[in-house]
Design a protein around this motif. Structure first.
Motif, PDB file in Angstrom:
ATOM      1  N   HIS A  59       0.849  -1.206   0.000  1.00  9.31           N
ATOM      2  CA  HIS A  59       0.000   0.000   0.000  1.00  9.31           C
ATOM      3  C   HIS A  59       0.879   1.249   0.000  1.00  9.31           C
ATOM      4  O   HIS A  59       1.305   1.725   1.054  1.00  9.31           O
ATOM      5  N   HIS A  61       1.512   5.214  -2.282  1.00  9.27           N
ATOM      6  CA  HIS A  61       0.986   6.174  -3.266  1.00  9.27           C
ATOM      7  C   HIS A  61       2.125   7.087  -3.705  1.00  9.27           C
ATOM      8  O   HIS A  61       2.292   8.181  -3.164  1.00  9.27           O
ATOM      9  N   PHE A  66      -3.554  14.287  -5.514  1.00 10.22           N
ATOM     10  CA  PHE A  66      -4.572  14.074  -4.468  1.00 10.22           C
ATOM     11  C   PHE A  66      -4.841  15.374  -3.728  1.00 10.22           C
ATOM     12  O   PHE A  66      -3.906  16.086  -3.357  1.00 10.22           O
ATOM     13  N   LYS A 150      -9.563  -1.442  -5.958  1.00 10.42           N
ATOM     14  CA  LYS A 150      -9.731  -0.717  -4.699  1.00 10.42           C
ATOM     15  C   LYS A 150     -10.988   0.152  -4.728  1.00 10.42           C
ATOM     16  O   LYS A 150     -11.308   0.764  -5.744  1.00 10.42           O
ATOM     17  N   PHE A 152     -12.690   3.243  -2.501  1.00 13.05           N
ATOM     18  CA  PHE A 152     -12.611   4.223  -1.413  1.00 13.05           C
ATOM     19  C   PHE A 152     -14.032   4.466  -0.933  1.00 13.05           C
ATOM     20  O   PHE A 152     -14.823   5.109  -1.629  1.00 13.05           O
ATOM     21  N   TYR A 155     -14.029   9.923   1.108  1.00 14.68           N
ATOM     22  CA  TYR A 155     -13.708  10.971   0.131  1.00 14.68           C
ATOM     23  C   TYR A 155     -14.915  11.285  -0.759  1.00 14.68           C
ATOM     24  O   TYR A 155     -14.855  11.250  -1.989  1.00 14.68           O
ATOM     25  N   HIS A 239      -5.512  -0.585   5.421  1.00 18.19           N
ATOM     26  CA  HIS A 239      -5.265   0.215   6.635  1.00 18.19           C
ATOM     27  C   HIS A 239      -6.357   0.127   7.700  1.00 18.19           C
ATOM     28  O   HIS A 239      -6.999   1.114   8.053  1.00 18.19           O
ATOM     29  N   MET A 288      -3.816  11.992   8.210  1.00 18.19           N
ATOM     30  CA  MET A 288      -4.015  10.921   7.229  1.00 18.19           C
ATOM     31  C   MET A 288      -5.337  10.240   7.572  1.00 18.19           C
ATOM     32  O   MET A 288      -5.868  10.440   8.664  1.00 18.19           O
ATOM     33  N   SER A 289      -5.823   9.446   6.642  1.00 21.36           N
ATOM     34  CA  SER A 289      -7.106   8.783   6.883  1.00 21.36           C
ATOM     35  C   SER A 289      -6.988   7.289   6.600  1.00 21.36           C
ATOM     36  O   SER A 289      -6.456   6.919   5.556  1.00 21.36           O
ATOM     37  N   ASP A 316       0.940   2.863   3.511  1.00 26.91           N
ATOM     38  CA  ASP A 316       0.106   3.915   2.904  1.00 26.91           C
ATOM     39  C   ASP A 316       0.989   5.134   2.623  1.00 26.91           C
ATOM     40  O   ASP A 316       0.547   6.279   2.772  1.00 26.91           O
ATOM     41  N   CYS A 318       2.421   8.131   1.481  1.00 28.17           N
ATOM     42  CA  CYS A 318       1.795   9.170   0.645  1.00 28.17           C
ATOM     43  C   CYS A 318       2.290  10.499   1.215  1.00 28.17           C
ATOM     44  O   CYS A 318       1.755  10.998   2.200  1.00 28.17           O
ATOM     45  N   GLY A 338      -2.159  12.188   4.206  1.00 27.91           N
ATOM     46  CA  GLY A 338      -1.112  11.219   3.899  1.00 27.91           C
ATOM     47  C   GLY A 338       0.094  11.373   4.793  1.00 27.91           C
ATOM     48  O   GLY A 338       0.404  12.473   5.256  1.00 27.91           O
TER      49      GLY A 338
HETATM   50  O1  URP Z   1      -4.527   9.612   4.156  1.00 29.68           O
HETATM   51  C1  URP Z   1      -4.316   8.776   3.300  1.00 29.68           C
HETATM   52  N1  URP Z   1      -4.405   7.525   3.646  1.00 29.68           N
HETATM   53  N2  URP Z   1      -3.996   9.159   2.046  1.00 29.68           N
HETATM   54  C2  URP Z   1      -3.852   8.355   0.918  1.00 29.68           C
HETATM   55  C3  URP Z   1      -5.164   7.928   0.334  1.00 29.68           C
HETATM   56  C4  URP Z   1      -5.795   6.815   1.128  1.00 29.68           C
HETATM   57  O2  URP Z   1      -6.841   7.009   1.730  1.00 29.68           O
HETATM   58  O3  URP Z   1      -5.268   5.710   1.177  1.00 29.68           O
END
Ligand code: URP
Ligand code: ZN
Ligand code: ZN
Length: 480
Positions: A59, A61, A66, A150, A152, A155, A239, A288-289, A316, A318, A338
């Motif tokens: 995982h 990015h 974004f 994937k 989401f 968002y 995650h 981050m999420s 993750d 990012c 991220g």
């Molecule tokens: O906060 C995050 N995790 N950013 C990257 C996009 C995601 O939700 O995985």
């Protein structure tokens, strides 16, 4: 290129034993006691160290566009940093804009990833639905080696997958022998809570975790698992950050569902107090999420990993630097979400997992490499020390230590969520398909040396479908 790793102890997900490893033409050519070095072969002394499959981070990015900006780490800098920490493969995400051809988006990401220094694959996000998405999912699975899609669930207003999209995509994934994966957070709930908090004047990073409560994750995990159960398709939850989601995974697995969970090194070790930091930049650096959680969730995540509800560890990764995070200075919902970690995952998990007795060394290999390879169908090419496997190897020095810091890391980001953490157990050498990419502090990553790894569809699913189809065609047999 031929190299002989001599004198180490091999640790795989299943076994620990003393043997030498001969690497030739990118593969593991021989394993045995006191192997003879062919002429011209490099000898790598692994005395007193462990020889393990290189890490797989399922995982990341890299250079993700974004939330109005682009992640600062690109495929070269990110995979080079990964190699410095003992990770030899990543699985990144193609994230098409709604209405964009998913095949076009995939080609764009393939172009960007040409500069990778380590091997890589892609999950493809399903952000919208029509007949062309249905068709192109087929092309991606059959021709491009994509076996995971994937969704989401958060968002809203951007890339969120609705229930309708999930239903269509999960159903198509089943037909194709592919795996749906989800970011499990209820996007509507998050959206409404964000609006409420802003209306109440809460604009700073401390509002971020309040807008994304554990219940929002528990609900989404449950919903995705119930969709998967009804449709009869496996599911992988990325995650996982809460005890609620771990409980949902445990229940689904106990009921016989093929359900998998991933946990981030950050969620295991960092708690939500980071959002209370009076230094806005430091608090925002942790946005981050899903967010970092209260300590009881960390305990639940460790138990989930130890007990088998969670199988993989990721980051993750990012990256957004302080100037990018500043986009949300007056409104926390605009802080690009991220954090980083691709370089640190292995050492952090070794120190806090193996070093504390929570994980055995074999469990560490399973959680950092082998399980991701198995779940995403690239085992034993990756995730394994066996003759014929790719020579993706980390030589691990259990006695070496360091203090993690943004000042010394290779990641292209100005902060480190593990800043100041002392870890014992580090990669001394990293080999990517037999080539030495990292040697005791000397990073030798080669731009463009990474290869795209095709991941075949799950034949078990194809077989099951074929059996089902045949059964449907059969006339009922009169046994009277
Ligand atoms: O906060 C995050 N995790 N950013 C990257 C996009 C995601 O939700 O995985
Ligand atoms: Zn996510
Ligand atoms: Zn992500």
């Amino acid at each position: 290129m031929t190299s002989l790793i001599r004198g180490g102890i091999i640790v795989t997900a299943e076994q620990t034993y003393r043997a030498d490893v001969l690497c030739a033409e990118g593969k593991i050519a021989a394993i045995g006691k006191d192997l003879e070095a062919p002429s011209g072969c490099d000898i790598i002394d692994a005395g007193g160290q462990y020889v393990m499959p290189g890490g797989i981070d399922p995982h990341t990015h890299m250079q993700l566009p974004f939330m109005g900006t682009v992640a600062s780490e690109d495929f070269y800098t990110g995979t080079a940093a990964a190699l410095a920490g003992g990770t030899t493969s990543i699985i990144d995400f193609v994230i098409p804009d709604p209405e964009q051809s998913i095949l076009d988006a995939y080609r764009t990401w393939r172009e960007w990833s040409q500069k990778s220094a380590a091997d890589y694959g892609f999950h493809v996000a399903i952000t919208w639905w029509d007949e062309s998405v249905h068709e192109e999912m087929g092309t991606l699975v059959r021709e491009e080696g994509i076996n995971s899609f994937k969704h989401f669930m958060a968002y809203k207003g951007a890339i969120m997958a609705t229930d309708e999209i999930m239903y269509n995509s999960f159903t198509r994934a089943l037909e194709l022998g592919a795996m749906p994966t989800v970011h499990a957070e209820n996007g509507e709930l998050v959206f409404q809570l964000q609006k409420k908090l802003l209306a109440e004047g809460m604009t700073g990073p401390e509002a971020h975790p309040l807008s994304r409560p554990p219940a929002a994750e528990g609900e989404a995990a449950n919903r995705a698992l119930r969709f998967a159960e009804t449709i009869g398709v496996p599911l992988y939850i990325v995650h996982v950050s809460t005890s609620e989601a771990v409980e949902e995974l445990k229940r689904a697995r106990a009921e016989g569902q093929r359900a998998y969970g991933e946990v981030l090194a950050g969620h295991l070790l960092i708690d939500e107090s980071v959002y209370q930091n009076p230094d806005w930049d430091k608090a925002a650096a942790h946005v981050m999420s899903p967010p970092f959680r209260a300590p009881e969730h960390q305990e639940a995540l460790w138990k989930g990993l130890q007990g088998g509800a969670l199988q993989t560890t990721a980051t993750d990764h990012c990256c957004f630097c302080a100037d990018q995070k500043a986009m949300g200075r007056d409104d926390f919902t605009l802080i690009p979400n991220g954090t980083a970690g691709v370089e640190d995952r292995m050492s952090v998990l070794w120190h806090h997992g193996v070093g504390t007795g929570r994980l055995t060394m074999n469990e560490f290999v399973a959680a950092t490499s082998a399980n991701a390879a198995r779940i995403f169908n690239i085992y034993p090419k990756k995730g394994c020390i066996a003759v014929g496997s790719d020579a993706d190897i980390v030589i691990w020095d259990p006695a070496a230590g360091k203090t993690i810091s943004a000042k010394t890391h290779h990641q292209n980001i100005d902060t480190n969520i593990f800043e100041g953490m002392r870890v014992k157990g580090l990669a001394s050498h990293t080999l990517t398909r037999g080539a030495l990419a990292y040697v005791d502090g000397d990073l030798r990553a080669v731009r463009g040396a990474g290869e795209y790894v095709k991941r075949p569809a799950f034949h078990a699913s194809f077989d099951a479908l074929a059996i089902q189809a045949a059964a449907n065609k059969e006339k009922p047999v009169d046994r009277g």
